[in-house]
Design an enzyme around this catalytic site. Sequence first.
Site, PDB file in Angstrom:
ATOM      1  N   SER A  39      -1.402   2.923  -4.981  1.00  0.00           N
ATOM      2  CA  SER A  39       0.050   4.609  -5.050  1.00  0.00           C
ATOM      3  C   SER A  39       0.280   4.226  -4.099  1.00  0.00           C
ATOM      4  CB  SER A  39      -0.249   5.467  -5.360  1.00  0.00           C
ATOM      5  OG  SER A  39      -0.616   6.415  -5.359  1.00  0.00           O
ATOM      6  N   LYS A  40       1.043   5.051  -3.346  1.00  0.00           N
ATOM      7  CA  LYS A  40       1.362   5.049  -1.711  1.00  0.00           C
ATOM      8  C   LYS A  40       0.042   5.680  -1.132  1.00  0.00           C
ATOM      9  CE  LYS A  40       5.739   6.432  -1.476  1.00  0.00           C
ATOM     10  NZ  LYS A  40       7.014   7.056  -1.059  1.00  0.00           N
ATOM     11  N   ARG A  41      -0.933   6.506  -1.660  1.00  0.00           N
ATOM     12  CA  ARG A  41      -1.864   7.492  -1.180  1.00  0.00           C
ATOM     13  C   ARG A  41      -3.294   5.739  -0.586  1.00  0.00           C
ATOM     14  NH1 ARG A  41      -5.718   9.171  -4.434  1.00  0.00           N
ATOM     15  NH2 ARG A  41      -4.833   8.683  -6.641  1.00  0.00           N
ATOM     16  N   HIS A  42      -2.808   4.518  -0.999  1.00  0.00           N
ATOM     17  CA  HIS A  42      -3.895   3.008  -1.195  1.00  0.00           C
ATOM     18  C   HIS A  42      -3.025   3.272   0.508  1.00  0.00           C
ATOM     19  CE1 HIS A  42      -5.167   4.401  -5.052  1.00  0.00           C
ATOM     20  NE2 HIS A  42      -6.518   4.682  -4.477  1.00  0.00           N
ATOM     21  N   GLY A  43      -1.844   3.430   1.250  1.00  0.00           N
ATOM     22  CA  GLY A  43      -1.420   2.596   2.344  1.00  0.00           C
ATOM     23  C   GLY A  43       0.395   2.112   1.550  1.00  0.00           C
TER      24      GLY A  43
END
Length: 468
Positions: free
Chosen positions: A239-243
């Site tokens: 998800s966005k948390r990973h970049g």
Amino acid sequence: MTTRTRFAPSPTGYLHVGGARTALFSWLHARKHGGEFILRIEDTDLERSTAESVNAILEGMAWLGLEYDEGPFFQTHRFDRYGKVIQQLLEEGKAYHCYCSKERLDALRAEQMARKEKPRYDGRCRHWGAEPPPGVKPVVRFKNPIDGAVVVEDMIHGRVVFQNSELDDLIIARSDGSPTYNFTVVVDDMDMRVTHVIRGDDHLNNTPRQINMLAALGASPPVYAHVPMILGHDGSRLSKRHGAVSVMQYREDGYLPEALLNYLVRLGWSSGDKEIFSVEEMIELFDVNDVHRSAAAFNPDKLLWLNQHYIKSSRLEHIAHHLSWHLGRLGVDPATGPDLCSVVRVQQERSKTLAEMAANSVFFYRDFEIYDEKAAAKHLKSDNLPALEGLHRALTGLVEWTPATIHGVVHGVAEEHALSLGKLAQPLRVIVTGREISPPIDQTLALLGQDKTLERLERGLRYLRDHA
Ligand code: GLU
């Protein structure tokens, strides 16, 4: 029978890397078998679907080069067709109106949960013989078979068996008449003569229901391949948390489409220990049957490595084409400076991304406002003034402007002033590029041209005198 695959995104956000990988696998499967690839936009969720997202998906597909043979088809344009099929199922007794209120369904659910049973519709209206309750707008439910099992021979997961007793009667039309997701997929896959459904494995549980509906419509089911999801480095769903997860973000960050495609094809699939795949090789070697069952982890370092590989090894014109887009974003018109292919040639060994290459090439096209502060403090010192003045004179007199002649001049002047080459080249570099790092100085000046070089040198000399 012609192989027909489809990619069926819901336009509720950008095209993310997981969707792009599913699209790539479907596309490759069609191309490999000389088949057709369809793009279908599943936009029946009117609240969450946006035109912006449709554009982002189309843009992403175009940038990746995943061209489709048919579509984009929009489900919202097909409501009449869905309505007709719902009517047909009702008339054939394969679907029925359900008048159960929300309160009844909630209470049923609560009772089942209390008994630790899986919540499911109990089929009351399936057997309802009496008059419908007045004033209630019914939903339509599909009569799922009560006995037996549905066997899915999945190309990735192998044989998966679902008992019909586990499946309840799915709502196929809401009380306002609008069709539901699982139903529109079925009608579309049937009408579009899809032979292979390659999609995320979050849809595996929908498959037995879809197969039952296809059977009720007299259609033979396609072959299914459910692709495992992509995980982030910490093992949770990517998800966005990973970049960056949006395909177009990768474009903006300076990735080449072939690097992303190459990265995505290897995510959960391999062919020996081969790492680099041209699109032609992917088409030749890819086989959905070989996609791994377990989820794959996204590794941004490997993607960057591949990008660097493609920047180093692709044709100059190809990179120049993409670089031009990046320069445009920086407000640079490539027509105002050296030929882009020549710039790529001097930059490609030293750039991990095209965004970096563009940022490091702006000085070829546009005068910079100020020198990089640290570079200026380190290299623009008054004791360099005599050598730089000598250099200005010598470069002014240079008749033939090539890397070799420039190299000769810089060398000669450094020697004359008893300086190492670096001691002269560094201040010169800061003066013509504004910064400390650039391609070799002779090549840099050659590309920049004599007029621009002399102009910037004069400005540098003034700066040195003012700051002396
Ligand atoms: N629209 C679904 C999604 O975006 C895909 C459905 C399918 O491929 O059958 O997840």
